[in-house]
Scaffold this motif. Structure first.
Motif, short mmCIF file in Angstrom:
data_model
loop_
_atom_site.label_atom_id
_atom_site.label_comp_id
_atom_site.label_asym_id
_atom_site.label_seq_id
_atom_site.Cartn_x
_atom_site.Cartn_y
_atom_site.Cartn_z
N VAL A 58 0.84 -0.93 -0.03
CA VAL A 58 0.06 0.00 -0.05
C VAL A 58 0.93 1.35 -0.02
CG1 VAL A 58 -1.66 1.24 1.40
CG2 VAL A 58 -1.91 -1.06 1.16
N LEU A 59 2.17 1.20 0.70
CA LEU A 59 2.96 2.37 1.01
C LEU A 59 4.00 2.51 0.02
CD1 LEU A 59 3.12 2.24 4.82
CD2 LEU A 59 1.61 3.70 3.45
N SER A 60 4.12 1.42 -0.95
CA SER A 60 5.05 1.68 -2.00
C SER A 60 4.97 2.72 -3.05
CB SER A 60 5.27 0.34 -2.74
OG SER A 60 4.16 0.05 -3.63
N HIS A 61 5.91 3.04 -3.70
CA HIS A 61 6.09 4.32 -4.75
C HIS A 61 5.28 3.60 -5.65
CE1 HIS A 61 7.08 7.13 -7.66
NE2 HIS A 61 7.49 6.24 -8.42
N GLN A 62 5.20 2.48 -6.19
CA GLN A 62 4.47 1.89 -7.46
C GLN A 62 2.94 1.81 -7.23
OE1 GLN A 62 7.02 0.23 -5.79
NE2 GLN A 62 8.55 0.07 -7.61
N THR A 63 2.55 2.06 -5.85
CA THR A 63 1.01 1.87 -5.76
C THR A 63 0.75 3.36 -5.52
OG1 THR A 63 1.08 -0.04 -4.38
CG2 THR A 63 -0.66 1.39 -3.91
N LEU A 64 1.37 4.15 -4.87
CA LEU A 64 1.02 5.71 -4.48
C LEU A 64 1.09 6.30 -6.06
CD1 LEU A 64 2.09 6.39 -1.06
CD2 LEU A 64 -0.11 5.65 -1.63
N ASP A 65 2.22 6.20 -6.64
CA ASP A 65 2.77 6.80 -7.82
C ASP A 65 2.06 8.20 -8.25
OD1 ASP A 65 3.81 6.67 -10.22
OD2 ASP A 65 1.97 5.53 -11.35
N LEU A 66 2.49 9.30 -7.50
CA LEU A 66 2.04 10.57 -7.54
C LEU A 66 3.38 11.11 -8.30
CD1 LEU A 66 0.60 11.50 -4.02
CD2 LEU A 66 -0.56 10.68 -6.20
N ASP A 67 2.96 12.21 -8.90
CA ASP A 67 4.14 12.83 -9.70
C ASP A 67 4.83 13.80 -8.81
OD1 ASP A 67 3.47 11.93 -12.19
OD2 ASP A 67 2.04 13.55 -12.74
N ASP A 68 4.13 14.18 -7.87
CA ASP A 68 4.68 15.15 -6.77
C ASP A 68 5.33 14.32 -5.58
OD1 ASP A 68 5.44 17.07 -4.69
OD2 ASP A 68 3.69 18.14 -4.88
#
Length: 161
Positions: A122-132
């Motif tokens: 859930v907390l991974s970059h792949q899941t969150l994947d926001l540009d900012d």
């Protein structure tokens, strides 16, 4: 002879100082002089290796009589660990910081492997994947904080029963 990273050497030195005490008080400039490095190297080690998620709290006072105090967090039980994590949660959290905290929860048997892996996903970059990046790190901190608060509530109600 084994080549050693200066940060690792400084970390081992400070942890050796802490091995016989609950806290140590150091002078950044004195430690830097002892290791023949710049004071910012000491800051780097303290900021990255002596964090709440690693079981430490750092206090400092600037100025002529300034100091850096490193305290080893003494947790009485698992509920205290969750409280310490909640109280020291930064506004933004990098993926590696979240991993360290979840590993600590797993090692303390507060979460099982399945729940820990779920939180990591859930907390991974792949899941969150926001540009900012800052927005992503802020969201990660808020999600982990919500998870910790639910753990605290769950542990608290179990202690009451």
């Amino acid at each position: 002879m084994e080549s050693r990273n200066m940060s690792d050497v400084i970390e081992r030195y400070l942890k050796a100082m802490l091995s016989g005490a609950h806290q140590v008080e150091i002078s950044r400039s004195e430690i830097a002089q002892q290791f023949n490095c710049v004071p910012s190297q000491i800051n780097y080690v303290i900021k990255t290796r002596f964090t709440p998620e690693n079981g430490y709290v750092v206090e400092s006072k600037r100025g002529g009589g300034g100091y850096i105090r490193i305290l080893r967090v003494q947790v009485k039980d698992n509920c205290d660990l969750v409280d310490v994590m909640i109280d020291n949660m930064p506004q933004a959290l990098r993926p590696r910081q979240a991993q360290v905290m979840i590993q600590q929860l797993y090692d303390s048997q507060l979460v099982g492997q399945q729940a820990g892996n779920m939180m990591l996903n859930v907390l991974s970059h792949q899941t969150l994947d926001l540009d900012d990046r800052l927005a992503e790190d802020t969201l990660r901190a808020r999600l982990l904080l919500a998870f910790l608060q639910s753990l605290r509530y769950e542990r608290y109600t179990q202690r009451q029963l």
